[in-house]
Design an enzyme around this catalytic site. Structure first.
Site, short mmCIF file in Angstrom:
data_model
loop_
_atom_site.label_atom_id
_atom_site.label_comp_id
_atom_site.label_asym_id
_atom_site.label_seq_id
_atom_site.Cartn_x
_atom_site.Cartn_y
_atom_site.Cartn_z
N CYS A 259 6.48 35.46 36.71
CA CYS A 259 5.91 34.39 35.89
C CYS A 259 5.93 34.76 34.40
O CYS A 259 5.53 35.86 34.02
CB CYS A 259 4.47 34.11 36.32
SG CYS A 259 3.65 32.84 35.35
N CYS B 177 -2.27 34.30 31.78
CA CYS B 177 -2.91 33.43 32.76
C CYS B 177 -3.76 34.25 33.72
O CYS B 177 -3.38 35.35 34.14
CB CYS B 177 -1.84 32.66 33.54
SG CYS B 177 -2.49 31.60 34.84
N ASP C 37 -16.49 29.97 59.49
CA ASP C 37 -15.58 30.04 58.36
C ASP C 37 -16.35 29.72 57.08
O ASP C 37 -16.18 28.66 56.47
CB ASP C 37 -14.43 29.04 58.56
CG ASP C 37 -13.39 29.09 57.45
OD1 ASP C 37 -13.38 30.07 56.68
OD2 ASP C 37 -12.59 28.13 57.35
N GLN D 265 -7.46 24.60 52.91
CA GLN D 265 -6.75 25.84 52.62
C GLN D 265 -5.47 25.51 51.85
O GLN D 265 -4.74 24.59 52.23
CB GLN D 265 -6.40 26.59 53.91
CG GLN D 265 -7.60 27.11 54.67
CD GLN D 265 -8.24 28.32 54.00
OE1 GLN D 265 -7.85 28.72 52.90
NE2 GLN D 265 -9.23 28.91 54.65
N CYS E 217 -13.24 34.66 53.48
CA CYS E 217 -12.46 34.69 52.24
C CYS E 217 -13.00 35.76 51.29
O CYS E 217 -12.56 35.86 50.15
CB CYS E 217 -12.47 33.33 51.55
SG CYS E 217 -14.12 32.73 51.11
#
Length: 445
Positions: free
Chosen positions: A83, A89, A375, A278, A401
């Site tokens: 990138c 970023c 989850d 997701q 996560c």
């Protein structure tokens, strides 16, 4: 070329003189670790085995942080970032590490956190779930920033640990059709008279087209709305406006809700702008398949799915013939999951709204639970796990996560008589230190 805009000036920091340090390992956030004067030094962008030139930017009692100035001796695992915006970023932070090493590092970090905090290791460490490391994101939220002096509006991502917006021309982890839209969208937004009223822009590549949701703080003029509608029509986009109350208005497109489906199912999981999905479609498919395989629900069993969202796991679990109870803390997502189940003609799945930090064992709709899937968001599900001793499912799949919250919650689960039998790293976000994980706990005998 990237332009870097600052929402407000940063306070300058006193830097040390230049130091040459040897990096020994990565921390679980992807920063290089070195040592200086008896303290750990965290260095973003540095890799194990490297000698780097740095300046200390922050010094605490037990650790320091340093800015990477130069790589004097490079690791064989170092690669050139793909990138052009990488160093500014804040979206990606591991593009300088080859993808195989990224995955090995994440898997190791996951196992170390669980071993440290839960004082256990899994009986079986399963293969990492992964797919393409580039152009995998089907959804992204772009930030905007209006410069009062130049009257220019910037479109891009936030810089790391900052509110500053880095204007970008493309994104190598965003799905190609979405990445290609960015410069044209930026040009379009700068033609509008109501630039000051523009908020973030949400891009989604759904199975039924591209959706662009533009957040506005006040109504746009008819001319601005016409420009947006014409752009949407000419690019075959579903262009929507969303106000501060989350009300949406379609300016172009087919007027339908976005949806995604799984390869082995005709069921459509519809969602709205505010619903969580997701972002990595192929890895999500693999994760759902593995969850169903691990739980192996039978037709005579009842499965509880906590933090069920729009039914990402609930609907595939219900296909087995088992009765599935989905519970979610956001009412709108409960309604959407119910619609999705009806559309899939699944009559043995039901959804309920509940406070997931409370004890669910006394809910009249719950009843006996044979198996369970959870989850949660990054905060984890500590309170929900405390009620396991009342529910006593034979098997529990925990999708996480945040490995730190998984490690913490694992300790609670193990204390209630469960064994950690399987664990897997899920590389949902290549080129970043973020990871998903899956763990299977089974009630001890």
């Amino acid at each position: 070329m990237a332009q870097f805009f600052k929402a407000k000036p940063n306070r300058s920091k006193q830097l040390s003189s230049k130091l040459s340090l040897n990096v020994t390992q990565l921390d679980h956030l992807g920063a290089g670790i070195a040592h200086h004067q008896g303290k750990i030094v965290f260095i973003n962008g540095a890799l194990p085995g490297e000698t780097v030139q740095v300046q200390l930017t922050e010094q605490k009692k037990k650790f320091s942080r340093a800015k990477l100035l130069k790589v004097e001796t490079a690791s064989g695992e170092r690669v050139s970032p793909l990138c052009i915006h990488y160093e500014k970023c804040g979206g990606c932070d591991l593009q300088h590490l080859n993808v195989e090493s990224q995955r090995a590092h994440k898997a190791k970090a996951l196992q170390e956190l669980v071993a440290k905090f839960a004082q256990t290791t899994a009986s079986q460490v399963c293969e990492t779930l992964s797919d393409s490391p580039w152009h995998y994101r089907r959804r992204a939220r772009l930030a905007t920033w209006f410069d009062k002096k130049t009257k220019h509006i910037s479109l891009g991502f936030r810089a790391s640990s900052s509110s500053d917006v880095v204007e970008i021309q493309s994104c190598v982890v965003l799905a190609k059709p979405l990445s290609a839209l960015i410069p044209e969208l930026a040009f379009l937004l700068n033609q509008l008279s109501g630039k000051k009223a523009l908020g973030h822009v949400e891009l989604t590549l759904a199975d039924n087209g591209i959706f662009v949701v533009l957040r506005v703080t006040k109504a746009l003029s008819d001319k601005d709305r016409q420009r947006l509608a014409e752009f949407g029509a000419s690019h075959s986009l579903n262009m929507l406006l969303q106000d501060d109350d989350a009300n949406t208005e379609s300016l172009s497109g087919h007027g339908q809700q976005p949806f995604y489906s799984f390869n082995d199912s005709d069921a459509e999981l519809k969602f709205s702008a505010g619903n969580f999905i997701q972002v990595n479609a192929s890895v999500n498919q693999a994760m759902v398949n593995q969850a169903v395989d691990w739980l192996a629900p039978q037709a005579n069993e009842r499965v509880l799915d906590l933090f069920c969202g729009i039914g990402n796991f609930s609907l595939p679990l219900a296909k087995s013939g088992a009765e599935v109870i989905g519970v979610e803390g956001v009412p709108a997502m409960v309604e959407q999951a119910t619609v999705n189940a009806k559309g899939a003609a699944l009559d043995k799945v039901s959804f309920y709204h509940a406070d997931l930090s409370a004890d669910l064992s006394q809910q009249p709709w719950l009843g006996k639970v044979d198996k369970m899937l959870i989850d949660p968001a990054r905060a984890g599900a500590y309170e929900s796990m405390l009620s396991l001793k009342k529910l006593k499912p034979q098997a529990l799949v925990y999708v996480s996560c945040n490995p730190a919250s998984l490690a913490r919650d694992s300790e609670v689960i193990l204390k209630q008589g469960y064994r950690l039998t399987k664990i897997a790293m899920v590389d949902m976000f290549p080129q970043t230190h973020h990871l998903e994980s899956m763990a299977l706990f089974e009630l001890g005998k």
